[in-house]
Design a protein around this motif. Structure first.
Motif, PDB file in Angstrom:
ATOM      1  N   GLY A 681       0.813  -1.195   0.000  1.00 31.56           N
ATOM      2  CA  GLY A 681       0.000   0.000   0.000  1.00 31.56           C
ATOM      3  C   GLY A 681       0.853   1.253   0.000  1.00 31.56           C
ATOM      4  O   GLY A 681       2.072   1.208   0.106  1.00 31.56           O
ATOM      5  N   ARG A 682       0.219   2.405  -0.045  1.00 33.25           N
ATOM      6  CA  ARG A 682       0.964   3.659  -0.065  1.00 33.25           C
ATOM      7  C   ARG A 682       1.718   3.901   1.238  1.00 33.25           C
ATOM      8  O   ARG A 682       2.867   4.343   1.234  1.00 33.25           O
ATOM      9  N   LEU A 683       1.061   3.626   2.376  1.00 32.29           N
ATOM     10  CA  LEU A 683       1.732   3.859   3.674  1.00 32.29           C
ATOM     11  C   LEU A 683       2.944   2.961   3.813  1.00 32.29           C
ATOM     12  O   LEU A 683       4.015   3.406   4.247  1.00 32.29           O
ATOM     13  N   ALA A 684       2.794   1.702   3.387  1.00 35.10           N
ATOM     14  CA  ALA A 684       3.935   0.793   3.479  1.00 35.10           C
ATOM     15  C   ALA A 684       5.068   1.269   2.591  1.00 35.10           C
ATOM     16  O   ALA A 684       6.247   1.210   2.967  1.00 35.10           O
ATOM     17  N   LEU A 685       4.738   1.764   1.469  1.00 32.84           N
ATOM     18  CA  LEU A 685       5.772   2.252   0.566  1.00 32.84           C
ATOM     19  C   LEU A 685       6.473   3.482   1.137  1.00 32.84           C
ATOM     20  O   LEU A 685       7.690   3.643   1.032  1.00 32.84           O
ATOM     21  N   LEU A 686       5.704   4.361   1.825  1.00 34.79           N
ATOM     22  CA  LEU A 686       6.311   5.554   2.427  1.00 34.79           C
ATOM     23  C   LEU A 686       7.256   5.173   3.571  1.00 34.79           C
ATOM     24  O   LEU A 686       8.364   5.705   3.698  1.00 34.79           O
ATOM     25  N   ILE A 687       6.817   4.226   4.426  1.00 35.66           N
ATOM     26  CA  ILE A 687       7.661   3.808   5.547  1.00 35.66           C
ATOM     27  C   ILE A 687       8.936   3.162   5.033  1.00 35.66           C
ATOM     28  O   ILE A 687      10.053   3.449   5.495  1.00 35.66           O
ATOM     29  N   THR A 688       8.777   2.274   4.089  1.00 35.57           N
ATOM     30  CA  THR A 688       9.943   1.597   3.533  1.00 35.57           C
ATOM     31  C   THR A 688      10.882   2.586   2.879  1.00 35.57           C
ATOM     32  O   THR A 688      12.106   2.522   3.059  1.00 35.57           O
ATOM     33  N   GLY A 689      10.297   3.515   2.162  1.00 31.82           N
ATOM     34  CA  GLY A 689      11.138   4.528   1.520  1.00 31.82           C
ATOM     35  C   GLY A 689      11.858   5.390   2.531  1.00 31.82           C
ATOM     36  O   GLY A 689      13.043   5.724   2.367  1.00 31.82           O
ATOM     37  N   GLY A 690      11.154   5.779   3.641  1.00 28.56           N
ATOM     38  CA  GLY A 690      11.808   6.590   4.685  1.00 28.56           C
ATOM     39  C   GLY A 690      12.946   5.846   5.358  1.00 28.56           C
ATOM     40  O   GLY A 690      14.007   6.416   5.631  1.00 28.56           O
ATOM     41  N   GLY A 691      12.730   4.554   5.661  1.00 28.65           N
ATOM     42  CA  GLY A 691      13.795   3.764   6.280  1.00 28.65           C
ATOM     43  C   GLY A 691      15.017   3.663   5.396  1.00 28.65           C
ATOM     44  O   GLY A 691      16.162   3.752   5.867  1.00 28.65           O
ATOM     45  N   LEU A 692      14.782   3.460   4.140  1.00 28.11           N
ATOM     46  CA  LEU A 692      15.915   3.395   3.229  1.00 28.11           C
ATOM     47  C   LEU A 692      16.657   4.709   3.162  1.00 28.11           C
ATOM     48  O   LEU A 692      17.894   4.734   3.091  1.00 28.11           O
ATOM     49  N   ALA A 693      15.926   5.806   3.244  1.00 31.19           N
ATOM     50  CA  ALA A 693      16.583   7.118   3.212  1.00 31.19           C
ATOM     51  C   ALA A 693      17.474   7.314   4.426  1.00 31.19           C
ATOM     52  O   ALA A 693      18.620   7.789   4.335  1.00 31.19           O
ATOM     53  N   VAL A 694      16.948   6.944   5.644  1.00 32.56           N
ATOM     54  CA  VAL A 694      17.759   7.065   6.859  1.00 32.56           C
ATOM     55  C   VAL A 694      19.001   6.190   6.770  1.00 32.56           C
ATOM     56  O   VAL A 694      20.108   6.579   7.148  1.00 32.56           O
ATOM     57  N   LEU A 695      18.852   4.969   6.286  1.00 25.88           N
ATOM     58  CA  LEU A 695      19.972   4.055   6.154  1.00 25.88           C
ATOM     59  C   LEU A 695      21.046   4.633   5.248  1.00 25.88           C
ATOM     60  O   LEU A 695      22.246   4.597   5.568  1.00 25.88           O
ATOM     61  N   PHE A 696      20.605   5.204   4.129  1.00 27.33           N
ATOM     62  CA  PHE A 696      21.593   5.768   3.209  1.00 27.33           C
ATOM     63  C   PHE A 696      22.322   6.958   3.830  1.00 27.33           C
ATOM     64  O   PHE A 696      23.524   7.127   3.653  1.00 27.33           O
ATOM     65  N   VAL A 697      21.605   7.802   4.598  1.00 30.76           N
ATOM     66  CA  VAL A 697      22.250   8.960   5.254  1.00 30.76           C
ATOM     67  C   VAL A 697      23.274   8.476   6.278  1.00 30.76           C
ATOM     68  O   VAL A 697      24.404   8.980   6.384  1.00 30.76           O
ATOM     69  N   GLY A 698      22.890   7.458   7.102  1.00 31.78           N
ATOM     70  CA  GLY A 698      23.819   6.924   8.112  1.00 31.78           C
ATOM     71  C   GLY A 698      25.078   6.365   7.492  1.00 31.78           C
ATOM     72  O   GLY A 698      26.197   6.581   7.991  1.00 31.78           O
ATOM     73  N   VAL A 699      24.912   5.624   6.443  1.00 32.69           N
ATOM     74  CA  VAL A 699      26.072   5.054   5.762  1.00 32.69           C
ATOM     75  C   VAL A 699      26.972   6.163   5.242  1.00 32.69           C
ATOM     76  O   VAL A 699      28.212   6.098   5.323  1.00 32.69           O
ATOM     77  N   GLY A 700      26.361   7.229   4.754  1.00 27.46           N
ATOM     78  CA  GLY A 700      27.158   8.343   4.234  1.00 27.46           C
ATOM     79  C   GLY A 700      27.957   9.031   5.319  1.00 27.46           C
ATOM     80  O   GLY A 700      29.138   9.343   5.154  1.00 27.46           O
ATOM     81  N   VAL A 701      27.302   9.272   6.481  1.00 29.58           N
ATOM     82  CA  VAL A 701      28.007   9.924   7.595  1.00 29.58           C
ATOM     83  C   VAL A 701      29.169   9.071   8.077  1.00 29.58           C
ATOM     84  O   VAL A 701      30.280   9.557   8.348  1.00 29.58           O
ATOM     85  N   ARG A 702      28.926   7.779   8.195  1.00 28.56           N
ATOM     86  CA  ARG A 702      29.969   6.858   8.655  1.00 28.56           C
ATOM     87  C   ARG A 702      31.162   6.862   7.709  1.00 28.56           C
ATOM     88  O   ARG A 702      32.327   6.856   8.134  1.00 28.56           O
TER      89      ARG A 702
END
Length: 827
Positions: A681-702
C-alpha cells in the motif's frame, strides 16, 4: 438535291451507330426475347441472332393513315458483318389486310414473315452498305392506294410493314417490322380510356444521410436527363397523369438544392464538396408546376423490396418506410397532400404476404393495388379484359388496377435509341388501336405504367402522352375514374417461387439487418434533439433498386457499416496508456474515463466494469447516479471503481457502456484493460522509503568520518579527527592493563600525562575537572563543551560516535555520559 440527300444520310447515321452498339437493335420491335412472364424488371433477356445488316428507323409518316395518305418510311442500314456483302438490296413487305387481334400483332412484331404476303414493287440497292462498317440511308415513299391497303370498316385498322435486306442469293440478312394505323371514314367504336402512371423513382445515391456515393443525379435532373424528360413530358402535354413518387428521390434532390453537399465514392479516402445545386432546385420547381392539378401517391421511402422482406420475416422496416416522418416531406415540397392511395409492388407482382403488408400501410384509408395484368387471368365469362378488378387480402377485398403488361414492355423497348423510340411509338399506336377494334361496342380501359426505372429516349414520353390525347381511338382519363369502374372477376395467379432469384438476397439483407441493429443501439443512447439518424440509410439499403446491381450494393453496404462504426466510436471508454493500471496494496480505486466527441449530439450511457477473475480481483459497484453518465458534445466524465485484490498478479478488467434502462444491451465494442496488483500500500511504501533514506544517510556519515580518521592517522598525530589530539597511546575508550577509565583520577598517577585527566592527553569528550591545571575556559578541541557538567559532551544516550575506538567494551561497565562518575573497582 444531292446535298440534301447527303444531309439526310448523315442524320440517319447517328441512330444507326447507337443501334450497331447493341445487337438487339436490329431485331424487330418486340422481337427481343424477354424474361419469363411476370419477371421483375431487370431480368436478363437473350437477343435474337445478330443480323449481318442492322436497320434503324428514322421516319414514319403519317401517324394516322387515311385511304389517300402518302406514306414515307425512312431509315439507315449498316453492314456489321465484318466483311463485304455483295448485291445487297432492300424491299418492303406488308399485308394489305388489317391485323385482327392483339395476339397476331405480337406475332408479327416478333418477326413472323408468313403473314406478310405482299411486296412493294420498288426495291432499293444498298451498294454502299456492301462494305463492312459502312452506313447507308434508305427511304420508301408510296401511298396507301398504291399498296392496296384495304380500308377498315367502322374501326381502326393496323397494317404491318416489314423492311428486309437481301443478299445476292436473295437471303434475308436484316430486317425490322413496324406498323401503320388507319382510321375509317365512318367510325363506330368507343375510344379506349387510357390512364397514365408516371414513375419518379431512381436508384439510391446516398449511404448515410449526409454524403452521396455519386453525383449521377445531377445528370438525371439536368435538361436531357431521364428524370427531366419525364417531368417535362408530364408538364407540357396536358394529358392527365398520376405521379408515383419515391420519397427517397425527393429527399436526395432536396438535399442537393438546399446547400453544399459532399460526394464520396465508396472506398475513397475523402469526399468532394459540391456547391448548392441549381439544377436540383430547378427540377423541384418544374415538378411542382408539372404535378399541379394531377394526383400523386407516395411509395414507401426508398421503395424497399417488400417481397424479400416478407419472405425473410423482417417486416418491421416496411412500416417505418411508410411512416409519415419518412414520407410526409413530399407533401411539403409539392404543397399538398397525396390525392391517391395506391400500393405498387415491385414489377407489379406479389404474393399474399406482400399484398397484406401493402394493404396494411398504403391502403388503410382506401385505395387500390397497382399490378401487372400478367398476374391475372382474363374474365371467365369471355368478356374483354379491363383495367379494374378486386383482390382478397387478410385485411379485406381491395380494388386492383391492372396496367397492361404488353404496353409496358413496348414502352421499355423505346429507351436510349431514337430508332427504337420511333418503333415504340408506332407499336403503341397500333396496340391501343387494336384494343379499340377488338370490342368496338365495349368501353375498354387501359392503365399505362412504365417500369420504375423507365428511361425513355428523348421525346418518347412527350410523344406518347400527346398521342394519348390526340389519337381518335384513345381518350385520356384520370386514374381515379378508371378505379371507380365496376371490378371484373379475374383469377389471380399468385406469386411464383421462380421470382425469388430476382429478389434481394439473404446475404445482403442479413448484413443490412446487422447494420440496422447497430444503428438502433446508437440511437438508443442519444438524448435531446436527435441529429444523427441511420433509419433512412437502412431503408435505402433495402431498396428494390439494388436487385440489378449487387456489386454496387456490396460496396455501399460496406461504406455505411464503416461510417457507422467510426461514428459510434466517438462515444467510448478511453483506455489508459498501454491498457494497464497499477494498483499498490490489496485495495484501491480504478479510474475510468468516458468521452463523447460527437460534434452536435448529446448522449446518455451506463458504465459497467467487470473483473474477469472475481476470485482474485473484486470490483465494487458505482452508485446508480454515478453509473449513468450524461455527456454533451465534446464532454468527458471520470469515475472511480473500488477494487479489492486477494493477491499479486495481472487481472483482466472489462470496461463496457450499456444503454440506460436496458441492462445487458451493450453499446459499442468496449475495452479490456489489465490491472496489476503489487501487495504494497501507499503507507507501506512511504515507511519503507523513509527507512531506506535514513539508512543511506547513516552510511554516508559513517563513510565521511572514516575518511577523516584515515587522513588523521596518515598525518601521524594519533588524532581520530573527532576530538583533541592525544599522545599516540591507546585512548581511554579501549580497555587496557593498568589504565584507568576516562575521567576517573588515579591515586597512583595524579595528573600524569596520558591519563586523560588534563592537558592534551585528556581523551576527547572528557572535560577537565576544577582541580585540573590544564582546564581550558573555551570549547575543547573536537567541538566538546569543556565547561559543561560531566557527560554533557557525549550528547543524548545512544547518539554515540561512529568511531570504533570510542565504543566501550564489555568490561567498561555503565556507559559513559550518564552523569555518574565511575569507581575504580567498577562497582
Amino acid at each position: 438535291m444531292k446535298a440534301v440527300g447527303r444531309a439526310l444520310a448523315l442524320a440517319a447515321m447517328l441512330p444507326c451507330l447507337a443501334m450497331a452498339a447493341s445487337p438487339a437493335m436490329a431485331s424487330p420491335a418486340g422481337a427481343q426475347a424477354r424474361a419469363p412472364a411476370n419477371a421483375p424488371a431487370g431480368a436478363p433477356a437473350a437477343a435474337h441472332a445478330r443480323a449481318q445488316v442492322a436497320l434503324a428507323l428514322t421516319k414514319v409518316t403519317p401517324k394516322t393513315l387515311t385511304p389517300k395518305s402518302r406514306i414515307e418510311i425512312s431509315g439507315a442500314a449498316r453492314n456489321r458483318s465484318g466483311r463485304a456483302l455483295a448485291g445487297l438490296t432492300l424491299r418492303l413487305r406488308y399485308s394489305a389486310q388489317p391485323v385482327t387481334s392483339r395476339s397476331q400483332l405480337d406475332q408479327l412484331a416478333s418477326g413472323q414473315q408468313a403473314a406478310l404476303p405482299n411486296v412493294a414493287p420498288q426495291q432499293q440497292s444498298l451498294a454502299q452498305a456492301t462494305r463492312p462498317g459502312v452506313t447507308q440511308g434508305w427511304s420508301f415513299r408510296t401511298t396507301a392506294q398504291q399498296l392496296g391497303l384495304r380500308a377498315p370498316v367502322a374501326t381502326p385498322g393496323v397494317y404491318p410493314m416489314r423492311v428486309e435486306v437481301l443478299n445476292s442469293a436473295q437471303q434475308v440478312v436484316g430486317g425490322l417490322t413496324t406498323f401503320l394505323t388507319m382510321m375509317p371514314k365512318q367510325r363506330s367504336f368507343k375510344p379506349v380510356a387510357v390512364g397514365w402512371v408516371l414513375p419518379l423513382i431512381d436508384r439510391m445515391h446516398r449511404a448515410n444521410d449526409r454524403t452521396f456515393i455519386d453525383d449521377d443525379l445531377t445528370q438525371e435532373l439536368a435538361p436531357g436527363g431521364r428524370l427531366h424528360r419525364i417531368v417535362e413530358a408530364g408538364g407540357t402535354t396536358g394529358t392527365p397523369v398520376t405521379w408515383a413518387i419515391d420519397p427517397a428521390l425527393l429527399d436526395d434532390v432536396r438535399q442537393m438544392a438546399s446547400g453544399a453537399y459532399y460526394v464520396k465514392t465508396p472506398g475513397a479516402a475523402k469526399g468532394v464538396r459540391k456547391e448548392k445545386s441549381e439544377v436540383a432546385a430547378t427540377w423541384l420547381a418544374s415538378l411542382k408546376n408539372a404535378a399541379k392539378g394531377d394526383p400523386y401517391f407516395v411509395l414507401p421511402y426508398g421503395d424497399p423490396d417488400v417481397t424479400a422482406l416478407v419472405r425473410r420475416k423482417t417486416t418491421g422496416d416496411i412500416g417505418v418506410a411508410f411512416d409519415a416522418r419518412n414520407t410526409g416531406f413530399v407533401a411539403q415540397i409539392l404543397g399538398r397532400q397525396p390525392d391517391a392511395h395506391v400500393a405498387w409492388p415491385a414489377s407489379g407482382v406479389g404474393g399474399p404476404g406482400t399484398l397484406d403488408q401493402l394493404a396494411k400501410y398504403a391502403l388503410k384509408d382506401g385505395g387500390s393495388f397497382l399490378m401487372s395484368s400478367s398476374q391475372f387471368e382474363n374474365p371467365a365469362t369471355g368478356a374483354q379484359p379491363n383495367a379494374t378488378t378486386a383482390l382478397p387480402t387478410h385485411l379485406g377485398t381491395k380494388k386492383t388496377l391492372l396496367y397492361d403488361q404488353t404496353v409496358t414492355q413496348i414502352l421499355n423497348e423505346g429507351a436510349r435509341s431514337a430508332s427504337r423510340a420511333l418503333m415504340s411509338e408506332q407499336r403503341f399506336l397500333a396496340e391501343t388501336a387494336m384494343i379499340a377494334a377488338e370490342a368496338p361496342s365495349v368501353q375498354r380501359t387501359v392503365v399505362v405504367a412504365p417500369d420504375r426505372m423507365w428511361d425513355p429516349a428523348d421525346g418518347l414520353a412527350k410523344n406518347l402522352l400527346t398521342y394519348t390525347k390526340a389519337a381518335p381511338w384513345m381518350r385520356e382519363m384520370p386514374l381515379r375514374s378508371i378505379e371507380s369502374a365496376q371490378p371484373q372477376d379475374r383469377a389471380f395467379h399468385g406469386y411464383s417461387d421462380d421470382y425469388e432469384k430476382f429478389e434481394l438476397g439473404d446475404v445482403h439483407l442479413g448484413q443490412t439487418r446487422a447494420i440496422a441493429k447497430r444503428a438502433a443501439t446508437f440511437r438508443a443512447v442519444m438524448t435531446g434533439p436527435v441529429k444523427i439518424s441511420y433509419e433512412r440509410a437502412v431503408l435505402r439499403l433495402e431498396s428494390v433498386g439494388w436487385r440489378t446491381s449487387p456489386g454496387r450494393a456490396k460496396r455501399v453496404r460496406k461504406e455505411l457499416e464503416d461510417e457507422l462504426k467510426a461514428e459510434m466510436h466517438l462515444v467510448r471508454v478511453v483506455p489508459p496508456k498501454n491498457r494497464r493500471v497499477l494498483m499498490g496494496g490489496s485495495s484501491g480505486k480504478l479510474p475510468v474515463l468516458v468521452e463523447n466527441t460527437l460534434s452536435d449530439q448529446s448522449i446518455k450511457v451506463r458504465l459497467v466494469v467487470t473483473s474477469e477473475n472475481t476470485a482474485k480481483l473484486k470490483l465494487g459497484e458505482l452508485e446508480p447516479d454515478d453509473a449513468v453518465i450524461e455527456l454533451g458534445p465534446g464532454e468527458r466524465a471520470q469515475r472511480w471503481i473500488p477494487a479489492q485484490a486477494a493477491g499479486n498478479g495481472n487481472f483482466g478488467v472489462r470496461l463496457e457502456l450499456q444503454i440506460p434502462g436496458a441492462r445487458g444491451r451493450t453499446y459499442g465494442d468496449g475495452e479490456t484493460i489489465t490491472v496489476t496488483t503489487t501487495g504494497y500500500g501507499r503507507l507501506a511504501l512511504l515507511i519503507t522509503g523513509g527507512g531506506l533514506a535514513v539508512l543511506f544517510v547513516g552510511v554516508g556519515v559513517r563513510a565521511i568520518r572514516a575518511r577523516r580518521r584515515r587522513k588523521a592517522e596518515a598525518a601521524g598525530d594519533g588524532s581520530t579527527g573527532m576530538g583533541s589530539p592525544g599522545t599516540g597511546e591507546p585512548g581511554a575508550g579501549l580497555p587496557g592493563a593498568g589504565f584507568p577509565g576516562p575521567g576517573i583520577p588515579s591515586a597512583e598517577f595524579p595528573g600524569a600525562p596520558g591519563t586523560g585527566l588534563s592537558g592534551a592527553g585528556r581523551p576527547a569528550g572528557v572535560p577537565a575537572g576544577p582541580s585540573s591545571p590544564g582546564a581550558a575556559s573555551g570549547p575543547a578541541p573536537g567541538g566538546a563543551d569543556a565547561a559543561g557538567p560531566a557527560g554533557d559532551a557525549a550528547g543524548p544516550a545512544g547518539a554515540r560516535s561512529e568511531d570504533p575506538a570510542a565504543v566501550p567494551g564489555p568490561a567498561d561497565g555503565p556507559a559513559a555520559g550518564h552523569g555518574e562518575p565511575r569507581r575504580r573497582d567498577g562497582g
